[in-house]
Design an enzyme around this catalytic site. Structure first.
Site, PDB file in Angstrom:
ATOM      1  N   GLU A 109       0.962  -1.309  -0.044  1.00 61.43           N
ATOM      2  CA  GLU A 109      -0.071  -0.060  -0.074  1.00 61.43           C
ATOM      3  C   GLU A 109       0.857   1.248  -0.203  1.00 61.43           C
ATOM      4  O   GLU A 109       1.739   1.159   0.939  1.00 61.43           O
ATOM      5  CB  GLU A 109      -1.137  -0.042   1.194  1.00 61.43           C
ATOM      6  N   ASP A 140       5.487   2.123  -2.992  1.00 58.67           N
ATOM      7  CA  ASP A 140       4.913   2.123  -4.381  1.00 58.67           C
ATOM      8  C   ASP A 140       4.650   0.653  -5.126  1.00 58.67           C
ATOM      9  O   ASP A 140       5.872   0.142  -5.107  1.00 58.67           O
ATOM     10  CB  ASP A 140       5.425   3.261  -5.057  1.00 58.67           C
ATOM     11  N   ASP A 158      -6.097  -3.753  -6.108  1.00 65.57           N
ATOM     12  CA  ASP A 158      -7.112  -3.159  -5.457  1.00 65.57           C
ATOM     13  C   ASP A 158      -6.946  -1.920  -4.976  1.00 65.57           C
ATOM     14  O   ASP A 158      -6.613  -1.306  -4.055  1.00 65.57           O
ATOM     15  CB  ASP A 158      -7.231  -3.952  -4.146  1.00 65.57           C
ATOM     16  N   SER A 159      -6.970  -1.000  -6.385  1.00 66.90           N
ATOM     17  CA  SER A 159      -6.623   0.509  -6.138  1.00 66.90           C
ATOM     18  C   SER A 159      -7.786   1.357  -6.436  1.00 66.90           C
ATOM     19  O   SER A 159      -8.811   0.944  -6.667  1.00 66.90           O
ATOM     20  CB  SER A 159      -5.724   0.676  -7.616  1.00 66.90           C
ATOM     21  N   THR A 160      -7.645   2.783  -6.564  1.00 66.92           N
ATOM     22  CA  THR A 160      -8.522   3.543  -6.814  1.00 66.92           C
ATOM     23  C   THR A 160      -8.396   3.741  -8.104  1.00 66.92           C
ATOM     24  O   THR A 160      -7.959   3.135  -8.936  1.00 66.92           O
ATOM     25  CB  THR A 160      -8.043   4.881  -6.037  1.00 66.92           C
ATOM     26  N   ASP A 161      -9.463   4.899  -8.762  1.00 72.44           N
ATOM     27  CA  ASP A 161      -9.546   4.821 -10.383  1.00 72.44           C
ATOM     28  C   ASP A 161      -8.292   5.182 -10.804  1.00 72.44           C
ATOM     29  O   ASP A 161      -7.231   5.808  -9.958  1.00 72.44           O
ATOM     30  CB  ASP A 161     -10.402   5.905 -10.352  1.00 72.44           C
ATOM     31  N   PRO A 165      -2.261   8.698  -7.992  1.00 72.89           N
ATOM     32  CA  PRO A 165      -1.276   7.599  -7.369  1.00 72.89           C
ATOM     33  C   PRO A 165      -1.529   6.184  -8.101  1.00 72.89           C
ATOM     34  O   PRO A 165      -0.512   5.567  -8.189  1.00 72.89           O
ATOM     35  CB  PRO A 165      -1.394   7.830  -6.072  1.00 72.89           C
TER      36      PRO A 165
END
Length: 273
Positions: A109, A140, A158-161, A165
């Protein structure tokens, strides 16, 4: 984040938003990477938002986390024993993987504050990080994968859009690096946004994986608090993917779901052809 008359709203466009009535704002911080807000809502319990977008709520988090773990778990050639989770700082994906019996989980994360917020407000999810089978790394994910010399049966993005980042997690270079760390018969899966409101995210994930992996599929699920309630995931492997018969059930996942999530509406098929 400023509330308007005790309502938190996620804007989908200039003309549309989804609003939650809030009983309390529990947290609002700006990290090195993003803004994190935590609300107590009347209908969905605690709600975690990053840069103004809903990431999870207590009431429906199980749907997303089962979809991003239990589907790919059943698509590997053999039952997986190891997984790499990129993102997932709330711990929900790692917790589900532990429930599935994996022996080794590396969770990378980029923003340590996401982990700390989850430990404070979502202890059931973040409890995964206290398990000896889980190695939590604050780094990263792109850089980690680039220098990684281990092999994994599952790689879960399992990321944001795909902006800020997380933008590089949808790139060809990143997917190419993933091919080097997947074990034989292993799979990669990435959340790929709302086919209705974010078609570019889905096309970006699908076309990128299609250039590098032999078998690429899209599956979808119902997540009430995400844009349109209709969400996509893109899964790929160097081997042909055929679902294994499930021996377990979740709160959302069962044998019918494993079969049904790959049945796509025509407009989604049109997006990826």
């Amino acid at each position: 984040m400023k509330l308007i008359e005790n309502w938190f709203s996620e804007r989908y466009s200039d003309n549309l938003q989804l609003s939650f009535r809030v009983s309390d704002q529990l947290l609002s911080i700006k990290t090195d990477y993003q803004r994190i807000d935590l609300f107590d809502t009347y209908d969905f319990g605690k709600l975690l938002a990053i840069d103004g977008t809903v990431q999870l709520t207590e009431r429906d988090e199980y749907i997303y986390h089962e979809l991003i773990t239990m589907i790919p778990y059943h698509m590997t050639k053999n039952p997986p024993q190891s997984a790499l989770v990129i993102g997932g700082g709330d711990g929900g994906a790692a917790r589900r993987l532990l429930d599935l019996g994996l022996n080794k989980i590396v969770n990378v994360e980029i923003d340590g504050q996401v982990v700390e917020v989850s430990k404070r407000f979502f202890p059931d999810l973040s409890s995964a990080f206290t398990d000896k089978r889980v190695n939590l790394i604050i780094d990263d994910g792109i850089k980690y994968v680039r220098k990684c010399n281990e092999k994994f049966d599952l790689v879960i993005i399992d990321s944001t859009d795909p902006e800020g980042p997380a933008e590089g997690l949808f790139s060809m270079e990143f997917y190419s690096d993933i091919t080097k760390i997947l074990s034989d018969g292993g799979v990669i899966v990435s959340q790929s946004g709302s086919p209705f409101y974010q078609p570019k995210a889905l096309k970006l994930a699908y076309t990128g994986m299609r250039r590098l992996f032999k078998d690429v599929k899209v599956y979808t699920g119902f997540i009430p608090t995400y844009p349109s309630g209709f969400w996509s995931f893109t899964i790929a492997s160097e081997d042909a993917m055929n679902p294994r018969k499930p021996a377990i059930k979740g709160k959302y996942f069962n044998e019918d779901v494993l079969d049904g999530v790959f049945k796509l509406p025509q407009f989604v098929k049109d997006l990826i052809t």
